[in-house]
Design a protein around this motif. Structure first.
Motif, PDB file in Angstrom:
ATOM      1  N   ARG A 253     -21.021 -22.530  13.203  1.00  0.00           N
ATOM      2  CA  ARG A 253     -20.074 -21.589  13.815  1.00  0.00           C
ATOM      3  C   ARG A 253     -18.854 -22.318  14.397  1.00  0.00           C
ATOM      4  O   ARG A 253     -17.773 -21.741  14.500  1.00  0.00           O
ATOM      5  N   GLN A 254     -18.996 -23.590  14.763  1.00  0.00           N
ATOM      6  CA  GLN A 254     -17.897 -24.352  15.380  1.00  0.00           C
ATOM      7  C   GLN A 254     -17.008 -25.033  14.343  1.00  0.00           C
ATOM      8  O   GLN A 254     -16.185 -25.867  14.694  1.00  0.00           O
TER       9      GLN A 254
ATOM     10  N   LEU B 171      -1.660 -23.466  14.986  1.00  0.00           N
ATOM     11  CA  LEU B 171      -3.032 -23.460  14.488  1.00  0.00           C
ATOM     12  C   LEU B 171      -3.989 -24.235  15.392  1.00  0.00           C
ATOM     13  O   LEU B 171      -5.113 -23.787  15.634  1.00  0.00           O
ATOM     14  N   ALA B 172      -3.579 -25.377  15.910  1.00  0.00           N
ATOM     15  CA  ALA B 172      -4.484 -26.180  16.753  1.00  0.00           C
ATOM     16  C   ALA B 172      -4.946 -25.385  17.968  1.00  0.00           C
ATOM     17  O   ALA B 172      -6.146 -25.349  18.270  1.00  0.00           O
ATOM     18  N   GLY B 173      -4.021 -24.741  18.658  1.00  0.00           N
ATOM     19  CA  GLY B 173      -4.388 -23.936  19.814  1.00  0.00           C
ATOM     20  C   GLY B 173      -5.301 -22.771  19.453  1.00  0.00           C
ATOM     21  O   GLY B 173      -6.259 -22.465  20.161  1.00  0.00           O
ATOM     22  N   TYR B 174      -4.997 -22.134  18.331  1.00  0.00           N
ATOM     23  CA  TYR B 174      -5.834 -21.022  17.871  1.00  0.00           C
ATOM     24  C   TYR B 174      -7.268 -21.496  17.608  1.00  0.00           C
ATOM     25  O   TYR B 174      -8.234 -20.852  18.029  1.00  0.00           O
ATOM     26  N   LEU B 175      -7.406 -22.628  16.918  1.00  0.00           N
ATOM     27  CA  LEU B 175      -8.748 -23.137  16.631  1.00  0.00           C
ATOM     28  C   LEU B 175      -9.485 -23.515  17.906  1.00  0.00           C
ATOM     29  O   LEU B 175     -10.673 -23.210  18.061  1.00  0.00           O
ATOM     30  N   ARG B 176      -8.794 -24.175  18.833  1.00  0.00           N
ATOM     31  CA  ARG B 176      -9.439 -24.515  20.112  1.00  0.00           C
ATOM     32  C   ARG B 176      -9.883 -23.255  20.844  1.00  0.00           C
ATOM     33  O   ARG B 176     -10.982 -23.205  21.403  1.00  0.00           O
ATOM     34  N   ASP B 177      -9.029 -22.237  20.871  1.00  0.00           N
ATOM     35  CA  ASP B 177      -9.386 -20.971  21.533  1.00  0.00           C
ATOM     36  C   ASP B 177     -10.624 -20.336  20.922  1.00  0.00           C
ATOM     37  O   ASP B 177     -11.358 -19.619  21.603  1.00  0.00           O
ATOM     38  N   ARG B 178     -10.862 -20.578  19.651  1.00  0.00           N
ATOM     39  CA  ARG B 178     -12.023 -20.024  18.950  1.00  0.00           C
ATOM     40  C   ARG B 178     -13.251 -20.935  19.030  1.00  0.00           C
ATOM     41  O   ARG B 178     -14.278 -20.661  18.420  1.00  0.00           O
ATOM     42  N   GLY B 179     -13.143 -22.056  19.740  1.00  0.00           N
ATOM     43  CA  GLY B 179     -14.271 -22.967  19.898  1.00  0.00           C
ATOM     44  C   GLY B 179     -14.527 -23.866  18.708  1.00  0.00           C
ATOM     45  O   GLY B 179     -15.622 -24.442  18.560  1.00  0.00           O
ATOM     46  N   ILE B 180     -13.534 -24.054  17.867  1.00  0.00           N
ATOM     47  CA  ILE B 180     -13.700 -24.891  16.679  1.00  0.00           C
ATOM     48  C   ILE B 180     -13.691 -26.368  17.091  1.00  0.00           C
ATOM     49  O   ILE B 180     -12.831 -26.811  17.852  1.00  0.00           O
ATOM     50  N   GLU B 181     -14.657 -27.120  16.558  1.00  0.00           N
ATOM     51  CA  GLU B 181     -14.770 -28.548  16.839  1.00  0.00           C
ATOM     52  C   GLU B 181     -14.526 -29.411  15.612  1.00  0.00           C
ATOM     53  O   GLU B 181     -14.097 -30.554  15.723  1.00  0.00           O
TER      54      GLU B 181
END
Length: 188
Positions: free
Chosen positions: A9-10, A120-130
């Motif tokens: 999921r991450q 995109l980087a901020g969006y991915l961080r906001d979604r918990g992407i690692e």
């Protein structure tokens, strides 16, 4: 077709610039581009099954973009907004949940990385992407720039080397070494 990654999921699968103009028959074709579609679709299916994000980047140039040769740039006219050349390859299994990211949209600035000026980087961080798993076109241009920028942004990065092709076939080994030296995991 067997996938190369066990998604979580991450994770985000980031498919770079799989557009008609970059596939055979397009304005700026990469040899072997169309052949990547089945493997990328397998990765998309595996990512979705694990509730990972699927992100598709695209060049989305205005008609008179600075990167074009007639403006002094390096490239022929390609991926002009709202043209068939800028469309994603029709064989890709993108759906309404696929996050679409448009880059190089300003007349006076080019962008190779899917992270360049897109948020995109901020969006991915906001979604918990690692972790970001990268594939698409072209290995020695936008794929490389995207993978390096994802790493600089603090994400773990995996390059699916078997699901990318370079503009210059002789650049494959050099790109692989450069990405590995930056700490990017390369899966063949």
């Amino acid at each position: 077709m067997t996938t190369r990654i066990d998604y979580r999921r991450q994770d985000a699968l980031l498919v770079v610039d799989m557009q008609n103009d970059f596939c055979e028959g397009g304005a700026l074709p990469v040899e072997g581009g169309k052949a990547l579609v089945p493997g990328i679709n397998a990765e998309i299916g595996a990512a979705r099954a694990a509730s990972a994000l699927v992100v598709a980047s695209r060049d989305w140039h205005p008609i008179d973009h600075v990167s074009f040769e007639h403006r002094g740039g390096s490239w022929p006219v390609h991926c002009v907004q709202d043209t068939s050349g800028a469309a994603f390859h029709p064989g890709l299994d993108y759906n309404d949940d696929t996050i679409r990211v448009s880059k190089a949209t300003a007349f006076d600035a080019d962008a190779y990385s899917a992270f360049d000026g897109t948020g995109l980087a901020g969006y991915l961080r906001d979604r918990g992407i690692e972790r970001v798993v990268v594939c698409g076109l072209a290995m020695d241009v936008c794929v490389k720039a995207t993978a390096l920028e994802a790493s600089r942004e603090g994400f773990a990065v995996v390059l699916l080397a078997g699901l990318t092709e370079p503009v210059d076939p002789e650049a494959r080994d050099r790109c692989t070494r450069e990405l590995e030296a930056d700490g990017i995991e390369v899966h063949q």
